[in-house]
Design a protein around this motif. Structure first.
Motif, mmCIF file in Angstrom:
data_model
loop_
_atom_site.group_PDB
_atom_site.id
_atom_site.type_symbol
_atom_site.label_atom_id
_atom_site.label_comp_id
_atom_site.label_asym_id
_atom_site.label_seq_id
_atom_site.Cartn_x
_atom_site.Cartn_y
_atom_site.Cartn_z
ATOM 1 N N THR A 85 40.654 45.413 38.147
ATOM 2 C CA THR A 85 39.430 44.795 38.644
ATOM 3 C C THR A 85 39.735 43.537 39.441
ATOM 4 O O THR A 85 39.153 43.303 40.503
ATOM 5 C CB THR A 85 38.484 44.454 37.473
ATOM 6 N N ARG A 133 40.462 50.824 43.091
ATOM 7 C CA ARG A 133 40.488 50.059 41.845
ATOM 8 C C ARG A 133 39.105 49.869 41.229
ATOM 9 O O ARG A 133 38.956 49.869 40.007
ATOM 10 C CB ARG A 133 41.118 48.698 42.095
ATOM 11 N N LEU A 134 38.090 49.674 42.075
ATOM 12 C CA LEU A 134 36.769 49.303 41.578
ATOM 13 C C LEU A 134 35.773 50.459 41.560
ATOM 14 O O LEU A 134 34.796 50.413 40.800
ATOM 15 C CB LEU A 134 36.175 48.179 42.440
ATOM 16 N N ARG A 156 31.031 49.283 42.891
ATOM 17 C CA ARG A 156 31.339 47.854 42.719
ATOM 18 C C ARG A 156 32.029 47.266 43.944
ATOM 19 O O ARG A 156 31.852 46.076 44.245
ATOM 20 C CB ARG A 156 32.189 47.634 41.466
ATOM 21 N N LEU A 182 30.006 43.020 38.914
ATOM 22 C CA LEU A 182 31.350 43.424 38.503
ATOM 23 C C LEU A 182 31.445 43.661 37.002
ATOM 24 O O LEU A 182 32.211 44.505 36.543
ATOM 25 C CB LEU A 182 32.375 42.358 38.910
ATOM 26 N N GLU A 184 37.633 53.319 31.023
ATOM 27 C CA GLU A 184 37.517 52.056 31.731
ATOM 28 C C GLU A 184 38.002 50.917 30.857
ATOM 29 O O GLU A 184 38.005 50.995 29.628
ATOM 30 C CB GLU A 184 36.057 51.785 32.127
ATOM 31 N N ASP A 243 36.131 45.230 31.255
ATOM 32 C CA ASP A 243 35.312 44.617 32.305
ATOM 33 C C ASP A 243 34.933 45.611 33.385
ATOM 34 O O ASP A 243 34.460 45.249 34.449
ATOM 35 C CB ASP A 243 36.039 43.423 32.944
ATOM 36 N N GLY A 268 37.077 47.860 34.904
ATOM 37 C CA GLY A 268 38.171 48.356 35.716
ATOM 38 C C GLY A 268 38.551 49.764 35.298
ATOM 39 O O GLY A 268 38.540 50.104 34.118
#
Length: 317
Positions: free
Chosen positions: A10, A240-241, A245, A288, A296, A299, A301
């Protein structure tokens, strides 16, 4: 390039998207330098140079040049045709029919579009926090851009402009499951060249014009920084996101554009702009963070079971 393989997914994705959108936003200040150069032809040269630069990076890193299957080639053509060629054409035609600020305000809805449509492309589900954060980011963008109106005839161009901007991310999601951000970025740039060259033929005026020194320098900067580097950063962030996001960081672009204008002396700073920037930042923070689910990090990610510690080096941006 920013190598974020050692960072949390993230954090690395946020950094990549932030830098990528900052580069794109600051390039807005360079637009006046190309006002006398054929627009579509200039874009064709830009993507050709960017594609060659990315091919050179692939060679230097030992990354194989993609040999897309028929289905992948079809996606690349659709991505290049919408997110690059049509995007630039709609920008030109829409700007001729309305205040460019109107187009900027409409495209400010991109974070919300990606928050709602992104999960449909990557097999996830819509997250309330991401949608809420996107709404705040959109509000911040509108504050920065200011209230603006346009003739009814400009609305279809603005809507198409917005959809093409969203397509640039959404249509890349299936490709990024099979190819690295570096491979996708290089391939889509090269596929866009003949499409833009074809549109340039239809554009009034001369197509092949020798650029001045400043025009050549501007085109080179756009090709290397705003295209090759920014595409690689953005798609690395999407990996990555997720598309939803990553879309939050579209709010960075207008802020960077205003800051570049302030530095260049073409725009002024104001409390309103500061308020819009703070809204964008707050929206990104809200969007985020979300409750974890299977597959996941805490947070939000994404966990990649095949590469639990890092994104491949060629996708690090």
């Amino acid at each position: 390039m920013i190598r974020s393989a050692s960072l949390h997914p993230t954090t690395g994705g946020a950094l990549a998207c932030t830098v990528g959108m900052t580069v794109v936003g600051t390039s807005i200040a360079l637009a006046p330098l190309l006002v006398d150069y054929p627009v579509l032809a200039g874009q064709a040269w830009r993507y050709l140079l960017a594609g060659l630069v990315l091919l050179g990076v692939m060679h230097a890193r030992g990354v194989p040049v993609p040999r897309p299957r028929l289905a992948q080639l079809g996606r690349l053509v659709l991505l290049a045709g919408t997110g690059l060629a049509a995007f630039n054409w709609l920008l030109i035609e829409g700007s001729a029919r309305s205040d460019p600020a109107f187009l900027a305000a409409v495209i400010g809805a991109t974070p919300l579009v990606l928050a709602l449509a992104g999960p449909l492309f990557d097999g996830g589900r819509i997250h309330g926090r991401t949608v809420a954060g996107s709404v705040v980011v959109v509000a911040g963008i509108l504050v920065v851009q200011g209230a603006t109106t346009a003739p009814l005839g400009a609305v279809p161009y603005a809507v198409g402009f917005l959809l093409c901007e969203a397509a640039f991310t959404l249509l890349a999601v299936p490709l990024l499951r099979e190819l690295s951000p570096l491979q996708v970025s290089g391939a889509v740039c090269l596929v866009a060249v003949p499409l833009l060259a074809g549109l340039a033929v239809l554009e009034p005026g001369a197509d092949l014009v020798v650029p001045t020194v400043s025009e050549a320098a501007t085109l080179a900067f756009l090709a290397v920084c705003t295209t090759a580097i920014a595409f690689l950063l953005w798609y690395g962030g999407v990996v990555r996101l997720g598309a939803d996001r990553a879309g939050l960081f579209a709010g960075v672009m207008p802020i960077a554009g205003v800051l570049a204008g302030v530095v260049a002396g073409t725009s002024g700073w104001s409390p309103t702009v500061l308020g819009g920037a703070l809204l964008c930042g707050a929206g990104i923070v809200v969007g985020l963070r979300r409750a974890p689910r299977a597959g996941e990090f805490a947070d939000g990610g994404r966990v990649d079971p095949s590469a639990p510690q890092a994104v491949p080096a060629e996708s690090a941006a």
